[in-house]
Enzyme design. Structure first.
Site, PDB file in Angstrom:
ATOM      1  N   THR A  10      -6.098   2.769  -4.954  1.00  0.00           N
ATOM      2  CA  THR A  10      -5.531   3.670  -5.956  1.00  0.00           C
ATOM      3  C   THR A  10      -4.569   2.913  -6.872  1.00  0.00           C
ATOM      4  O   THR A  10      -4.623   3.053  -8.103  1.00  0.00           O
ATOM      5  CB  THR A  10      -4.798   4.835  -5.246  1.00  0.00           C
ATOM      6  OG1 THR A  10      -5.688   5.406  -4.286  1.00  0.00           O
ATOM      7  CG2 THR A  10      -4.358   5.884  -6.234  1.00  0.00           C
ATOM      8  N   CYS A  59      -4.302  -1.554  -1.944  1.00  0.00           N
ATOM      9  CA  CYS A  59      -4.475  -0.120  -2.149  1.00  0.00           C
ATOM     10  C   CYS A  59      -5.411   0.038  -3.349  1.00  0.00           C
ATOM     11  O   CYS A  59      -5.130  -0.501  -4.426  1.00  0.00           O
ATOM     12  CB  CYS A  59      -3.105   0.483  -2.449  1.00  0.00           C
ATOM     13  SG  CYS A  59      -3.137   2.204  -2.962  1.00  0.00           S
ATOM     14  N   HIS A 105      -7.378   2.867   3.681  1.00  0.00           N
ATOM     15  CA  HIS A 105      -7.221   3.628   4.927  1.00  0.00           C
ATOM     16  C   HIS A 105      -8.560   3.795   5.670  1.00  0.00           C
ATOM     17  O   HIS A 105      -8.572   3.987   6.880  1.00  0.00           O
ATOM     18  CB  HIS A 105      -6.676   5.033   4.635  1.00  0.00           C
ATOM     19  CG  HIS A 105      -5.209   5.072   4.354  1.00  0.00           C
ATOM     20  ND1 HIS A 105      -4.663   4.567   3.197  1.00  0.00           N
ATOM     21  CD2 HIS A 105      -4.171   5.570   5.068  1.00  0.00           C
ATOM     22  CE1 HIS A 105      -3.349   4.760   3.222  1.00  0.00           C
ATOM     23  NE2 HIS A 105      -3.024   5.364   4.341  1.00  0.00           N
ATOM     24  N   GLU A 114      -3.189   8.823   8.179  1.00  0.00           N
ATOM     25  CA  GLU A 114      -1.726   8.675   8.320  1.00  0.00           C
ATOM     26  C   GLU A 114      -1.229   9.461   9.545  1.00  0.00           C
ATOM     27  O   GLU A 114      -0.250   9.096  10.182  1.00  0.00           O
ATOM     28  CB  GLU A 114      -1.014   9.169   7.054  1.00  0.00           C
ATOM     29  CG  GLU A 114      -1.201   8.259   5.848  1.00  0.00           C
ATOM     30  CD  GLU A 114      -0.305   7.011   5.863  1.00  0.00           C
ATOM     31  OE1 GLU A 114       0.824   7.079   6.382  1.00  0.00           O
ATOM     32  OE2 GLU A 114      -0.759   5.962   5.375  1.00  0.00           O
ATOM     33  N   ASP A 159       0.867  -1.185   0.000  1.00  0.00           N
ATOM     34  CA  ASP A 159       0.000   0.000   0.000  1.00  0.00           C
ATOM     35  C   ASP A 159       0.902   1.232   0.000  1.00  0.00           C
ATOM     36  O   ASP A 159       2.111   1.132   0.206  1.00  0.00           O
ATOM     37  CB  ASP A 159      -0.887   0.006   1.268  1.00  0.00           C
ATOM     38  CG  ASP A 159      -1.791   1.236   1.345  1.00  0.00           C
ATOM     39  OD1 ASP A 159      -2.408   1.596   0.323  1.00  0.00           O
ATOM     40  OD2 ASP A 159      -1.875   1.863   2.425  1.00  0.00           O
ATOM     41  N   SER A 160       0.268   2.399  -0.181  1.00  0.00           N
ATOM     42  CA  SER A 160       1.025   3.644  -0.101  1.00  0.00           C
ATOM     43  C   SER A 160       1.499   3.922   1.326  1.00  0.00           C
ATOM     44  O   SER A 160       2.380   4.740   1.526  1.00  0.00           O
ATOM     45  CB  SER A 160       0.147   4.799  -0.575  1.00  0.00           C
ATOM     46  OG  SER A 160      -1.018   4.865   0.225  1.00  0.00           O
ATOM     47  N   CYS A 194     -11.055   2.947  -0.103  1.00  0.00           N
ATOM     48  CA  CYS A 194      -9.637   3.252   0.148  1.00  0.00           C
ATOM     49  C   CYS A 194      -9.279   2.439   1.374  1.00  0.00           C
ATOM     50  O   CYS A 194     -10.052   2.425   2.352  1.00  0.00           O
ATOM     51  CB  CYS A 194      -9.456   4.744   0.416  1.00  0.00           C
ATOM     52  SG  CYS A 194      -7.802   5.185   1.013  1.00  0.00           S
TER      53      CYS A 194
HETATM   54  N1  DGL Z   1      -4.896   3.325   0.826  1.00  0.00           N
HETATM   55  C1  DGL Z   1      -4.848   3.705  -0.521  1.00  0.00           C
HETATM   56  C2  DGL Z   1      -6.098   3.388  -1.289  1.00  0.00           C
HETATM   57  O1  DGL Z   1      -6.706   2.398  -0.986  1.00  0.00           O
HETATM   58  C3  DGL Z   1      -4.186   4.965  -0.914  1.00  0.00           C
HETATM   59  C4  DGL Z   1      -4.450   6.232  -0.203  1.00  0.00           C
HETATM   60  C5  DGL Z   1      -3.484   7.245  -0.738  1.00  0.00           C
HETATM   61  O2  DGL Z   1      -2.282   6.967  -0.712  1.00  0.00           O
HETATM   62  O3  DGL Z   1      -3.935   8.299  -1.190  1.00  0.00           O
HETATM   63  O4  DGL Z   1      -6.472   4.058  -2.222  1.00  0.00           O
END
Ligand code: DGL
Length: 275
Positions: free
Chosen positions: A78, A76, A189, A155, A13-14, A187
């Protein structure tokens, strides 16, 4: 069966969000080892271009290959939306993303055919959820809402904060006025904000966390390819779960400790732009 069965699953993931997917993999596939990479130096991905997310994802896959993973989970949305083809091309092992599993659960659960999706700007603009849902149920309306402020708040660790709540309310208000009956946390997160989201939207709307279904689909995929671990993780294995990040390993380990059902002692730093 060969030694590939004992290899770990690569999850990336990011940043911290993919831990919500790793957590489901730990619960549902307790025999599997995991190598997690969080790109904490370059988070967020959601406001970056497709080309950039593809370049980052390719570097991460190259790193995961050095860890001899047997499959890769793009934890992730994205990166799933922008870079699945690049990841598949680079990986040489089976790859699974989070969008198809989330779309499937939403289609199974929607009562009135009105599905909301909250996600990063990149995920919403890619149209990936609309496409995935329409493939399963063309009759369902998909209402997307980009929520660019949420990932930085998570974050930052502001999970139960008045400011996060206000930001969420601004985003969710719009969707609720459009009468959604199901809401996808698009997302990885966002499941960390689940309780606040539930409180704000009430009990009527079904919440979909794609992480559950992703773990189930991963299980089926490993089974299909005869790649499942052949027994419980060896109790003498000091590190069945390994964590790597591109920045601030100490903070990552602390956060991971607070959300995973295991004791995360350390995360190791990787110079990801060298891959
Ligand atoms: N957790 C990620 C997602 O599912 C990326 C969030 C990000 O880095 O902007 O999209």
């Amino acid at each position: 069966m060969d030694s590939r069965n004992d290899a770990p699953i690569g999850v990336f993931d990011s940043g911290l969000g993919g831990l919500t997917v790793a957590r489901e993999i730990m619960r549902n596939l307790p025999d599997e080892k995991i190598v997690y990479f969080g790109d904490t130096a370059r988070v967020p991905y959601g406001s970056k271009s497709k080309q950039t997310v593809q370049r980052y994802s390719r570097q991460i896959v190259r790193f995961l290959k050095t860890q001899e993973v047997k499959a890769i989970v793009i934890a992730c949305n994205t990166a799933t939306a922008s870079a699945t083809d690049v990841v598949e091309e680079e990986a040489e092992v089976p790859v699974i993303g989070v969008i198809d599993p989330g779309a499937k659960v939403a289609c199974e659960n929607t009562s009135g055919g009105r599905v909301g999706v909250i996600a990063t700007k990149a995920t919403i603009e890619s149209g990936a959820y609309v496409e995935a849902i329409r493939k399963i149920r063309p009759d369902v309306s998909v209402i997307g809402k980009a929520c660019p402020l949420l990932c930085p708040l998570v974050e930052e660790g502001w999970l139960h904060d008045r400011i996060t709540e206000e930001v969420l309310m601004r985003y969710l208000d719009d969707l609720m006025r459009r009468d959604i009956d199901t809401l996808i946390l698009g997302c990885t997160h966002y499941p960390l904000l689940r309780n606040t989201i539930r409180r704000l939207i009430g009990d009527e709307i079904t919440l979909v966390n794609p992480a559950y279904e992703t773990a189930r689909e991963l299980k089926a995929l490993l089974n299909d390819r005869h790649l499942e671990a052949q027994g419980p993780v060896n109790p003498d294995d000091p590190m069945p779960y390994r964590f790597f990040v591109s920045d601030d390993a100490r903070r990552f380990a602390e956060f991971a400790n607070s959300i995973l059902p295991i004791d995360v002692k350390t995360a190791r730093l990787v110079r990801i732009d060298e891959y």
